[in-house]
Design an enzyme around this catalytic site. Structure first.
Site, PDB file in Angstrom:
ATOM      1  N   TYR A   1       0.860  -1.188   0.000  1.00 39.43           N
ATOM      2  CA  TYR A   1       0.000   0.000   0.000  1.00 39.43           C
ATOM      3  C   TYR A   1       0.898   1.240   0.000  1.00 39.43           C
ATOM      4  O   TYR A   1       1.886   1.299  -0.721  1.00 39.43           O
ATOM      5  CB  TYR A   1      -0.964  -0.055   1.198  1.00 39.43           C
ATOM      6  CG  TYR A   1      -2.143   0.871   1.044  1.00 39.43           C
ATOM      7  CD1 TYR A   1      -2.971   0.790  -0.083  1.00 39.43           C
ATOM      8  CD2 TYR A   1      -2.431   1.834   2.001  1.00 39.43           C
ATOM      9  CE1 TYR A   1      -4.040   1.639  -0.255  1.00 39.43           C
ATOM     10  CE2 TYR A   1      -3.506   2.696   1.849  1.00 39.43           C
ATOM     11  CZ  TYR A   1      -4.308   2.594   0.718  1.00 39.43           C
ATOM     12  OH  TYR A   1      -5.363   3.442   0.552  1.00 39.43           O
TER      13      TYR A   1
ATOM     14  N   LYS B   1     -20.511 -20.448  -8.738  1.00 32.41           N
ATOM     15  CA  LYS B   1     -19.915 -20.267 -10.066  1.00 32.41           C
ATOM     16  C   LYS B   1     -18.459 -19.820  -9.925  1.00 32.41           C
ATOM     17  O   LYS B   1     -17.574 -20.281 -10.652  1.00 32.41           O
ATOM     18  CB  LYS B   1     -20.706 -19.218 -10.835  1.00 32.41           C
ATOM     19  CG  LYS B   1     -20.434 -19.224 -12.324  1.00 32.41           C
ATOM     20  CD  LYS B   1     -21.246 -20.299 -13.014  1.00 32.41           C
ATOM     21  CE  LYS B   1     -21.194 -20.159 -14.516  1.00 32.41           C
ATOM     22  NZ  LYS B   1     -22.131 -21.074 -15.172  1.00 32.41           N
TER      23      LYS B   1
ATOM     24  N   ASP C   1     -27.881 -16.341 -15.055  1.00 38.43           N
ATOM     25  CA  ASP C   1     -29.237 -16.439 -14.500  1.00 38.43           C
ATOM     26  C   ASP C   1     -30.046 -15.155 -14.680  1.00 38.43           C
ATOM     27  O   ASP C   1     -30.630 -14.616 -13.729  1.00 38.43           O
ATOM     28  CB  ASP C   1     -29.163 -16.821 -13.018  1.00 38.43           C
ATOM     29  CG  ASP C   1     -28.656 -18.245 -12.825  1.00 38.43           C
ATOM     30  OD1 ASP C   1     -28.519 -18.964 -13.830  1.00 38.43           O
ATOM     31  OD2 ASP C   1     -28.377 -18.636 -11.684  1.00 38.43           O
TER      32      ASP C   1
ATOM     33  N   ASP D   1     -25.571 -19.225 -19.422  1.00 40.66           N
ATOM     34  CA  ASP D   1     -26.793 -20.021 -19.551  1.00 40.66           C
ATOM     35  C   ASP D   1     -27.141 -20.249 -21.013  1.00 40.66           C
ATOM     36  O   ASP D   1     -27.682 -21.290 -21.374  1.00 40.66           O
ATOM     37  CB  ASP D   1     -27.967 -19.325 -18.852  1.00 40.66           C
ATOM     38  CG  ASP D   1     -27.697 -19.107 -17.385  1.00 40.66           C
ATOM     39  OD1 ASP D   1     -27.252 -20.049 -16.726  1.00 40.66           O
ATOM     40  OD2 ASP D   1     -27.881 -17.979 -16.904  1.00 40.66           O
TER      41      ASP D   1
ATOM     42  N   ALA E   1     -37.889 -22.564 -25.347  1.00 33.40           N
ATOM     43  CA  ALA E   1     -37.578 -21.431 -26.224  1.00 33.40           C
ATOM     44  C   ALA E   1     -36.971 -20.283 -25.429  1.00 33.40           C
ATOM     45  O   ALA E   1     -37.090 -19.121 -25.806  1.00 33.40           O
ATOM     46  CB  ALA E   1     -38.833 -20.977 -26.968  1.00 33.40           C
ATOM     47  N   GLY E   2     -36.328 -20.619 -24.325  1.00 35.23           N
ATOM     48  CA  GLY E   2     -35.653 -19.600 -23.530  1.00 35.23           C
ATOM     49  C   GLY E   2     -34.283 -19.292 -24.090  1.00 35.23           C
ATOM     50  O   GLY E   2     -33.926 -19.708 -25.197  1.00 35.23           O
ATOM     51  N   ALA E   3     -33.472 -18.585 -23.304  1.00 33.34           N
ATOM     52  CA  ALA E   3     -32.153 -18.149 -23.761  1.00 33.34           C
ATOM     53  C   ALA E   3     -31.278 -19.331 -24.151  1.00 33.34           C
ATOM     54  O   ALA E   3     -30.598 -19.303 -25.186  1.00 33.34           O
ATOM     55  CB  ALA E   3     -31.482 -17.327 -22.664  1.00 33.34           C
ATOM     56  N   ALA E   4     -31.278 -20.383 -23.317  1.00 32.42           N
ATOM     57  CA  ALA E   4     -30.425 -21.538 -23.608  1.00 32.42           C
ATOM     58  C   ALA E   4     -30.880 -22.244 -24.876  1.00 32.42           C
ATOM     59  O   ALA E   4     -30.062 -22.610 -25.727  1.00 32.42           O
ATOM     60  CB  ALA E   4     -30.435 -22.501 -22.424  1.00 32.42           C
TER      61      ALA E   4
ATOM     62  N   ASN F   1     -33.311 -29.944 -15.361  1.00 31.00           N
ATOM     63  CA  ASN F   1     -32.619 -30.375 -14.143  1.00 31.00           C
ATOM     64  C   ASN F   1     -33.327 -29.787 -12.929  1.00 31.00           C
ATOM     65  O   ASN F   1     -33.671 -28.604 -12.945  1.00 31.00           O
ATOM     66  CB  ASN F   1     -31.168 -29.886 -14.196  1.00 31.00           C
ATOM     67  CG  ASN F   1     -30.207 -30.793 -13.466  1.00 31.00           C
ATOM     68  OD1 ASN F   1     -30.602 -31.790 -12.883  1.00 31.00           O
ATOM     69  ND2 ASN F   1     -28.939 -30.436 -13.478  1.00 31.00           N
TER      70      ASN F   1
ATOM     71  N   ASN G   1     -22.196 -27.427 -17.961  1.00 26.08           N
ATOM     72  CA  ASN G   1     -21.560 -26.193 -18.426  1.00 26.08           C
ATOM     73  C   ASN G   1     -20.136 -26.019 -17.917  1.00 26.08           C
ATOM     74  O   ASN G   1     -19.366 -25.242 -18.480  1.00 26.08           O
ATOM     75  CB  ASN G   1     -22.387 -24.976 -18.009  1.00 26.08           C
ATOM     76  CG  ASN G   1     -23.608 -24.788 -18.891  1.00 26.08           C
ATOM     77  OD1 ASN G   1     -24.027 -25.710 -19.584  1.00 26.08           O
ATOM     78  ND2 ASN G   1     -24.182 -23.604 -18.874  1.00 26.08           N
TER      79      ASN G   1
END
Length: 758
Positions: free
Chosen positions: A40, A95, A138, A163, A196-199, A287, A319
């Site tokens: 420092y 994560k 998410d 995702d 039909a989501g993002a994934a 899942n 993933n």
């Protein structure tokens, strides 16, 4: 385990011994006032000024280049939905944990209380200078698409919504291999995507880039098939709307080749499965409850290739196979973005890795006999140690080829070394030995091939082209075990006890008897001993019907060593053999001798052991720096142990003045250059990195190498026998498959070296 027990265990895991799963750990010394003054004020001003002069210096003086933000607003958390930023924090910490353990990437998890796209994007942009990359997590669709698009356009660091793209990359790699196994054409297969989501959108886009045709794809949402005549479709759904005459999931499944499930559990019935085409490919990735239960699916269709999102079934689309390694490669070339070329590179690298022989470590982790490419293994396992040095280079190269890399890699071998060092996997010494073994294949005998682990090791040696394997043992049992582990290669198998080997036993027995006839052996006794595999195998090497021999997996070391010493002559000038273990430690390779043979060596024995070990070190391409270790330093004790070491060192200094050998030394002084220089600046080891330790007795050497293995996780090659005239080596009882493979490679290189020295 009951649900209440699982809940209690999960809560306890996150709460104890202290809350959360990640922490910040200093990477620099901080013990003294001097350290703190550098960390420092006032020392910290210097890097600040350098960065002010040139912003690129931030990568030199700070952690930015290895720091990723895991960012969410908590609107689509796992299967929990919109639970908000605070409740999402355990997931984001998790994560971060995965980033660190799989790719050595540091993470700050950031939970943003903002559902408005503009506010979210503005917040992320404001904090982006802290990070080398951003992992979005998410966030619900359709906002996720817009957030990622804008951040990729407006920032110059890698941004990825895992995702979407993580699932897409892993499932695309699995799909590529599954289609290859079924011998179908990706441009012709009919694909049903439920969700039909993002994934789901990102997965389907990547399948198209892989070669799937839009006219062969049917996508379903909660209302049924997404058709072109439906109203109020989002732009993303419109992209995959069909004009086929199908309206329900049931209709869509008829004659379909592929089902991709990214929706909810139990929406696919056995009848739907039966209506699919031959060799159906079913990825039920909801899942924890899949679109159709794995056991039900494989019972319904014997020709199915099935993948799920669960770890308790084959072919888990996980993933963690993607995001740590994709970001690793992107960070290492300072990519400005993660583009389509990099994602496709990950797809192909993962698919190719699944086709290669699986390390035994992976079989052990997943309690498998032998994983191999096929219907139940179409994608690598998350704990495959090769991921860290196979996937990031593919990503880095794609970034460079596509023009988004700001810091190109020029030395790829060195880069792979760095990646292995990050995870503690692999070692250049092992790879060097393996590569040398491949350069001139030698015939190597495995004495105990009717033990499954020995046979697995032999299979690895054969498959990786490290040597030409010869198997000894009960032939019927070996053949049965070969079938069990999928070892289909036609390799020589000898059973020393059967009648077919009578001629060989007689010939070997006579050759052995001629050497031992004046030492109490009769011809009859010598011939009878050839029924024992250790005698038989050693004679194969003696008679030049094999080049190398390893044994010892199933029997105590002394009992195995005895026939070796009777049959195999010592090298010229050697009166006593010795043994050495190469320990692959975090501080580098360390050779320890004598670890298994001489209980209380004399000074003369220690001199010869030093010379033989030094020759071994040179075979590994290193210069030996030898410390003879004890409990004393340079004459501080006058015990018999200290005296014999001093005598050995004096002899080496007098007759081999160029050799870097010294002692007697305590181990901490031998291995700590600063400590040695301060206290004993006169030592020949001063300024050198010690890589050989010669011990005064068997106890200290054996205990040391086993402590290093158990407490430090150091990988061991050995014990390698020193002083025999042939490439014959004895394993420790119960050696692992990896240890046997490494020893076999070493034995083959040993045989190569002897051939050169003739």
């Amino acid at each position: 385990m009951s649900d209440s027990r699982k809940r209690h265990e999960a809560l306890l895991y996150h709460a104890k011994p202290k809350p959360g799963k990640i922490e910040v750990v200093p990477t620099k010394k901080y013990a003294t006032q001097h350290d703190l003054a550098l960390a420092y004020s006032p020392g910290v001003a210097e890097p600040c000024l350098e960065i002010a002069k040139d912003k690129e210096n931030v990568y030199k003086y700070t952690a930015k280049g290895n720091l990723v933000a895991v960012i969410t607003n908590g609107t689509a958390v796992l299967g929990l939905g919109d639970i908000g930023p605070l409740a999402s924090k355990p997931v984001m910490e998790g994560k971060g944990l995965l980033f660190k353990i799989f790719a050595d990437i540091d993470v700050f998890d950031i939970e943003i209380d903002a559902t408005d796209v503009d506010k979210f994007v503005e917040t992320v942009k404001a904090i982006a200078p802290t990070f080398g990359g951003i992992n979005l997590e998410d966030i619900k669709a359709p906002e996720a698409f817009e957030i990622e698009r804008r951040l990729k356009e407006e920032l110059n660091i890698p941004v990825m919504h895992d995702d979407q793209h993580g699932t897409a990359i892993i499932s695309a790699a699995a799909l590529k291999n599954a289609i290859e196994i079924t011998k179908k054409d990706i441009s012709k297969v009919k694909i049903v995507v439920n969700g039909a989501g993002a994934a789901a959108i990102s997965c389907t886009r990547l399948y198209v880039k892989l070669g799937a045709q839009l006219e062969n794809i049917v996508m379903c949402d909660s209302k049924g098939v997404i058709r072109k005549d439906r109203d109020n479709l989002t732009a993303e759904k419109e992209e995959f709307a069909t004009d086929q005459d199908v309206h329900t999931l049931d209709d869509a499944m008829k004659n379909a080749d592929v089902f991709i499930g990214l929706s909810k559990g139990n929406v696919v019935s056995p009848d739907m499965l039966l209506s699919m085409a031959n060799d159906p490919i079913v990825f039920a990735m909801a899942n924890p409850v899949a679109e159709i239960d794995y056991d039900l699916a494989v019972a319904t269709r014997k020709d199915i290739i099935m993948a799920t999102g669960r770890s308790d079934h084959p072919n888990q689309v996980n993933n963690v196979l993607g995001f740590p390694f994709i970001f690793r490669g992107a960070l290492d070339v300072r990519a400005t973005k993660i583009n389509e070329e990099m994602k496709m590179a990950a797809v192909h690298a993962l698919a190719d890795l699944a086709k290669r022989a699986v390390p035994e470590k992976v079989n052990i982790v997943y309690d498998e006999v032998s994983l191999s490419f096929g219907r139940e293994y179409i994608i690598p396992k998350p704990f495959d140690p090769r991921l860290i040095y196979e996937i990031p280079p593919a990503i880095a190269k794609a970034a460079m080829d596509s023009g988004v890399a700001q810091h190109p890699i020029t030395d790829w071998e060195n880069y792979r070394e760095e990646l292995m060092a990050r995870s503690g996997s692999g070692s250049k010494e092992i790879r060097m030995i393996h590569n040398r073994a491949k350069s001139n294949l030698k015939r190597i005998v495995f004495a105990e091939a009717d033990h499954i682990d020995v046979l697995k090791a032999a299979q690895r040696v054969h498959d990786e082209k490290l040597g030409k394997v010869i198997l000894l043992g009960r032939k019927e049992l070996i053949l049965a075990l070969k079938e069990e582990i999928g070892f289909t290669a036609d390799v020589p198998i000898f059973d020393p006890k059967i009648d077919e080997e009578e001629e060989r036993r007689q010939r070997y027995g006579e050759a052995y008897w001629k050497k031992r006839q004046r030492k109490g052996r009769t011809l009859s006794e010598a011939t009878k001993l050839m029924r024992e595999r250790n005698y038989f195998g050693a004679m194969m090497v003696n008679e030049n019907e094999a080049d190398a021999f390893i044994t010892g997996y199933s029997r105590p070391y002394p009992s195995v060593l005895k026939p070796i010493l009777e049959l195999v002559e010592k090298e010229r000038g050697v009166s006593k053999i010795a043994a050495c273990n190469l320990m692959l430690t975090k501080q580098g390779p360390l050779f320890l001798a004598d670890t298994t043979i001489n209980v209380n060596p004399s000074s003369k024995d220690m001199i010869k052991t030093t010379q033989m070990t030094s020759s071994l070190v040179k075979m590994f391409g290193m210069k030996p720096n030898v410390a003879m270790v004890s409990f004393s330093n340079f004459g501080s004790s006058n015990t018999e142990t200290s005296k014999k070491i001093r005598e050995a060192v004096a002899f080496m200094h007098r007759h081999y003045p160029d050799a870097i050998v010294d002692g007697e030394l305590q181990a901490d002084f031998a291995l700590n250059k600063e400590l040695l220089a301060k206290e004993f600046p006169f030592s020949k080891l001063n300024g050198k990195k010690v890589n050989v330790l010669i011990f005064p007795n068997l106890e200290s050497a054996n205990i040391t190498y086993k402590l290093l293995k158990q407490l430090q996780g150091a990988e061991s090659i050995g014990p390698m026998i020193l002083g025999l005239s042939k490439a014959v080596h004895v394993l420790q009882l119960g050696s692992s498959v990896d240890e046997m493979v490494n020893m076999a490679a070493l034995a083959c290189v040993d045989a190569q070296q002897r051939e050169k020295n003739k």
